[in-house]
Each structure stands twice: as C-alpha cells, then as structure tokens.
Motif scaffolding. Structure first.
Motif, short mmCIF file in Angstrom:
data_model
loop_
_atom_site.label_atom_id
_atom_site.label_comp_id
_atom_site.label_asym_id
_atom_site.label_seq_id
_atom_site.Cartn_x
_atom_site.Cartn_y
_atom_site.Cartn_z
N ILE A 258 -53.71 -37.52 -7.03
CA ILE A 258 -53.69 -36.81 -5.74
C ILE A 258 -52.58 -35.77 -5.76
CG2 ILE A 258 -53.70 -37.09 -3.22
CD1 ILE A 258 -53.87 -40.22 -3.92
N PRO A 259 -52.74 -34.73 -6.55
CA PRO A 259 -51.72 -33.71 -6.60
C PRO A 259 -51.70 -32.92 -5.29
CG PRO A 259 -53.66 -33.00 -7.76
CD PRO A 259 -53.90 -34.42 -7.38
N GLU A 260 -50.57 -32.37 -4.98
CA GLU A 260 -50.46 -31.55 -3.77
C GLU A 260 -49.72 -30.29 -4.14
OE1 GLU A 260 -49.03 -33.77 -0.42
OE2 GLU A 260 -48.58 -31.97 0.72
N ILE A 261 -50.32 -29.14 -3.90
CA ILE A 261 -49.58 -27.91 -4.13
C ILE A 261 -49.48 -27.15 -2.81
CG2 ILE A 261 -50.13 -27.78 -6.61
CD1 ILE A 261 -52.20 -25.71 -6.09
N ASN A 262 -48.27 -26.75 -2.51
CA ASN A 262 -48.00 -26.07 -1.24
C ASN A 262 -47.32 -24.75 -1.51
OD1 ASN A 262 -48.31 -28.24 1.08
ND2 ASN A 262 -47.33 -29.24 -0.66
N ALA A 263 -47.93 -23.68 -1.03
CA ALA A 263 -47.28 -22.38 -1.13
C ALA A 263 -46.81 -21.97 0.25
CB ALA A 263 -48.25 -21.35 -1.70
N ASN A 264 -45.50 -21.91 0.43
CA ASN A 264 -44.92 -21.50 1.71
C ASN A 264 -44.33 -20.10 1.62
OD1 ASN A 264 -45.54 -23.99 2.84
ND2 ASN A 264 -43.58 -24.88 2.21
N HIS A 265 -44.62 -19.41 0.53
CA HIS A 265 -44.07 -18.07 0.32
C HIS A 265 -45.11 -17.26 -0.43
CE1 HIS A 265 -41.45 -14.90 -1.23
NE2 HIS A 265 -40.57 -15.25 -0.31
N ALA A 268 -45.02 -17.40 -4.15
CA ALA A 268 -45.09 -18.70 -4.82
C ALA A 268 -46.43 -18.76 -5.57
CB ALA A 268 -45.03 -19.82 -3.79
N GLN A 269 -46.33 -19.05 -6.86
CA GLN A 269 -47.55 -19.12 -7.66
C GLN A 269 -47.65 -20.54 -8.23
OE1 GLN A 269 -47.78 -15.96 -10.56
NE2 GLN A 269 -49.64 -16.84 -11.43
N ILE A 270 -48.65 -21.27 -7.82
CA ILE A 270 -48.71 -22.69 -8.18
C ILE A 270 -50.10 -23.03 -8.69
CG2 ILE A 270 -48.14 -25.01 -7.40
CD1 ILE A 270 -46.73 -23.88 -5.04
N VAL A 271 -50.11 -23.70 -9.81
CA VAL A 271 -51.38 -24.05 -10.44
C VAL A 271 -51.41 -25.55 -10.69
CG1 VAL A 271 -52.80 -23.77 -12.53
CG2 VAL A 271 -51.62 -21.80 -11.56
N HIS A 272 -52.54 -26.14 -10.44
CA HIS A 272 -52.68 -27.55 -10.76
C HIS A 272 -53.96 -27.82 -11.54
CE1 HIS A 272 -54.00 -31.64 -10.32
NE2 HIS A 272 -52.75 -31.88 -10.56
N GLU A 273 -53.87 -28.70 -12.51
CA GLU A 273 -55.05 -29.14 -13.24
C GLU A 273 -54.99 -30.65 -13.39
OE1 GLU A 273 -55.69 -26.59 -16.97
OE2 GLU A 273 -53.63 -26.22 -16.35
N ALA A 274 -56.11 -31.32 -13.19
CA ALA A 274 -56.15 -32.76 -13.39
C ALA A 274 -57.48 -33.13 -14.01
CB ALA A 274 -55.97 -33.51 -12.07
#
Lengths: 307, 307
Positions: A258-265, A268-274
């Motif tokens: 259960i990954p969580e990625i939050n961009a508050n800016h 912000a560059q966020i990547v998730h892989e599962a």
C-alpha cells in the motif's frame, strides 16, 4: 569478554561486516550492555534515564565504523532499548546494528530497538541493520524496531535493512525527514516463512529543496506468512522520490503493498512501482534443466532476487 | 420533449456519443425522469420504492446503446438516484451515462448516482460516464457517484469515467467483483481546478480464476485543488492486475496516490505504477518554439496526456 557459542554464531549472522571487540562498539546481550569501546572520533555514552546509549560521531570521522549488535539468547525476555545517534557536520560513518534472537524456550522473546539519527550537514551515513532469529523452542521471536532519521542539508543517508529469517512477528516503523539537498537511499529486504507476519510502515518527508529519496523494497513470503508494506513519500518542495516494491509470493502466503505518494508542491516528482507475483517459472525450468532440483532452483532464484 | 438551451448544451458535453430521444434512453432533469424510451432488447422500468430506474438488457442485444444522462440546472437541489442494470448472458451493450450541473445560484447543487451492474456470462459491457459542471453562481457543484459492478464468467466490462471540469467536490466509490475469466478495463480521467477536491476510491476483487483487470488513471490538478486516489486490487485466485496512475501537478495543487495491491493467492500477479510530476518542461519549450504561448502549450500537453 568471552562470549558463548550461541552468541558468537548469532553475531556472525547479524553483523555482516564482522563484529570485533575493538574500535567503537557496544554489545547488548539479554537486555544488558555487556561491553563497549570508543574510538578517537566515536564516543558511546550509556543513557542515565532509560536503557540505551547515545552515540556521538565527530565531524572528523572518515570511513569509520561503529558496531552496536543486540543478542537475545534467554527466552521470555522483553527488551526495549533507546539509541540516539548525534552525527556532526561532515562525518563519514557506517553504523552496523542488528538484532539476533536465539530462543529455545516456549515464551516469547522480544526486542524493540528505538533508534533516532540526528544527522548534520554534508555528512555521509550508512546504517546497516540485520534481523534474525533462530531456536528450537515454540516461543515467538518478535522484533519491533522504530527508526527516526533526520537528515541535514546535503547529507547522504543510506539505510540497508534486512530481515534474514526466523522472525515470527515484526512491526517496523520508520520516519525520515530530508532537509535541503539531502539524499536518502533505502534498501529493505524481507523474508517470511511459516505463519510469520511482517508489517513495515515507512514515512519519508522530502522537506528540503533538491532533496531526493530512492526506496527499494524486496520481499519473499512463504508458507502461510503475511506481509504488509506501507511506504509513504511526501514531496513538500522541489524533490525527487522513487519507491519500488517487488515481492515474490509462494505457497499460501499473502502480501499487501500500500504505497502512498503525496505531492504537495508543483516541483515534487514522485514515482512508485510495485509488483507481486510468483517465482518466474521460466527461470525455474531453465535451472532445473541444468540438473537442480525444484527446491534448489527456487533457492537460487530467491537469493538472486534478494541480493 | 423540447429541452431548453442550457439542458441541450450540457447534454452535448456529457454525452459524447450524441444524445437523442430515440432507442433506449432515460433523461433525468432536476430530479425527475422527464422522458424515456425502450428498444427491442433494452427495457427501462421506473423504480417503485425509490428514485431511479431498473434497466434490463437482453442477451440478444448486439452492439446496442442505452443513454441515461442526468442534467441539473436548478441550483440548490440535492438529487439521489438509484439505477440498477441487469445484463443477461451474451449481451453486447454500451451504456452512456453522465451528469451535468448548471448552477447559476449561490446554493449547492448535488447529484449522487448510485449504480449497480449485474452482468451475466459472456457479455460485453461498456459503461461511459462523464461528469461536468458549469454556471456563474457561487454555489458548489458536487457529484458523489457510487458504482458497484459484478462481472460474470468470461464477461468483459469496460469502464470509462471522466470528470471533464467544473466539479467543486467529488467523492467516487467504486466496487468491482470479477468472476472466472472476467476482464475489467478501467480508464479514469480527472481534471480539477481552483479549490476543487476529488477523492476516488476503487476496490477491485479478482475472485475468479483467470480474471484480469487493467486500470489506468490519469489526472491533472491545477490551482489549489486537491486529489486523492486510492485504487485497490485484490487477487484472490490465479489472476492478473495492472494499475497505473499518472498525474500532472500544477500551480499550488496537491495530489495523493495511495494504491493498494493485495495478493491472497500464489498465482495472483499484480503490478502497480504511479507517477506524479509537473508538466514536461522540454515538451513545453518545444511547443513554444513553434510559436505557441505558454498557456496554449500547456493546454496541448494536458489534452494529449488526458486523451
């Protein structure tokens, strides 16, 4: 001091750098700090108010190591320890921790290591933590670590955490804050067997401009074991984060990611892989044509996957 | 019946297939079913016990359409509607739904569409749902859809859901169950502006052997808007699932992506990918060298990204 064979063997497994009673070290055995040493740049001070130590690492430390293993060989013991690391600007250090439980009894052995890292600027810190349990008893082996890491400006923090095997139940809580230009590298490896359970919560706050995080989690679940991963990356500034979770599921095991990625800016560059899947059957067949049994082939694939 | 210009314009936006008062259709206007028609294979029956309709789709339907748009043009109205779809074995149908709000007032307009799809075996169902709001008033435009989909053996269900623009607040709840050999394709597109908020929860249960799900979510958040995605794929059998969430963040917007993948079976293969980032600056520069203004270039990139 002279250690018994059980303690020596457990230390060999949990301290992959090789534990010696020299330089900066602290050995905790069955809830007691039994021996410790300082080095020129690393000072270890026993806490007065609660179990645990304060570790002061000078900015002049260069490629130095400190070893702080924990061994629990008496069954039925619950040990909670608080270790705080104060790492000065510019320090370059490797901290080798880990906990090994040997439980031949029928009562639960449990160790909760509560670690906080206060890292200054321009430092380079590597923290290596291995968890392992063994023993012939029916008593559960439980490890519930809490890790708080505050990484200062332009510092690099590398966290390598491995649950080797034998831990019946673990709940890991990690909280990490990154200042301007701070870099975090996390490698988490986890193996569960039989009816073991593992929960790993990780909260990474990218607060500083140009901070970055790369988190790689690899796990194997066998038997009827159960794993739950909840890594969270929060981008509060111009930053990069990459979270990758790969799991192999076997037998009747269950895995939740259960990954969580939050961009508050906006920057912000966020990547998730599962990915969760069973062992690659083509690899398995290939190895078996070389004469390996199915179990041997599985063992090779799992070892390659985790390393 | 003759519709006014506001309703006609809203219908043009929300029904991309083109709404006509012919064949199987049901138009809900300001909380009332104002006109409806059946076709040879599709029968629409008004519910007796609560607002809404039952839609019966025969197994003999081949490439047929049913249109059930909702238009709310009176401000200050809260409309809850329950629509149930009963789709027979072998039916091949496209269901075009959608809700458009025109609010020139200062009170909130809200529509909650609660839809359930009972899909038989070997059917092919496409469900297209567009959400849109407009109007000069300060009253909020709110859409909170609940969608439950039960996909029978070897059926294919395609869900295309788009929040075009103008919706101040949305909370989407979707629950999907897949039987043996059932296939699910979801495309979710979402655009938020200003101080809008969007929450989308999706729970996909892969219960049947050889079931599969492919979920693609694409979103753009502008202004100070806030988006939260929580897609969940649970593999309870030999199955495949692929969840992909991509978001563009702009201005002072905030986006959270919290996918959850659960493997409860050794042959469950589940992959998740998520990425949040700002608009590609190289693409932006390239388009601007062709003479486009920054806004125009942004608009092109966003349109390409969402389509």
């Amino acid at each position: 001091m002279k250690l018994n064979e059980v303690a020596e063997n457990v230390l060999k497994v949990i301290d992959s750098y090789g534990f010696k009673q020299e330089g900066a070290f602290n050995l905790r055995l069955n809830g007691m700090a039994v021996c410790h040493g300082d080095s020129r740049h690393i000072r270890i001070v026993k806490k007065e108010d609660k179990p645990g130590i304060d570790i002061y690492i000078s900015g002049e430390a260069e490629q130095e190591q400190v070893h702080i293993p924990v061994v629990m060989s008496e069954p039925g013991m619950k040990d909670v320890v608080y270790n705080d690391f104060y790492i000065e600007d510019g320090a370059d250090v490797t901290i080798v921790a880990g906990c090994g439980i040997h439980n031949d009894g029928c009562s639960e052995s449990r160790h909760d290591g509560i670690h906080a890292f206060h890292v200054g600027k321009n430092a380079n810190v590597k923290y290596v933590e291995n968890h392992y349990a063994e023993g012939t008893g029916s008593g559960d082996k439980v490890l519930n670590p809490v890790t708080k890491i505050y990484v200062g400006e332009n510092s690099v923090f590398t966290l390598e955490t491995t649950q080797i095997k034998g831990v019946d139940s673990t709940e890991r809580e990690s909280f990490i804050e990154l200042a301007e230009g701070a870099k975090l590298y996390v490698t988490e490896k986890l193996m569960t067997h039989r009816a073991q359970t593992a929960v790993s919560n990780m909260d990474v706050q990218l607060n500083g401009e140009n901070s970055s995080a790369r988190i790689v989690s690899r796990s194997v679940a066998r038997g009827t074991s159960r794993q739950v991963f909840h890594p969270k990356a929060v981008g509060n500034a111009l930053c990069h984060a990459h979270v990758q979770c790969d799991s192999i599921i076997m037998d009747q095991a269950r895995i939740s990611s259960i990954p969580e990625i939050n961009a508050n800016h906006v920057d912000a560059q966020i990547v998730h892989e599962a990915a969760i899947g069973r062992i690659n059957s083509e690899q398995l067949t290939k190895l078996m044509t070389f004469g390996l049994s199915e179990e041997e082939a599985e063992a090779v694939i799992i070892e390659t996957f985790l390393n």
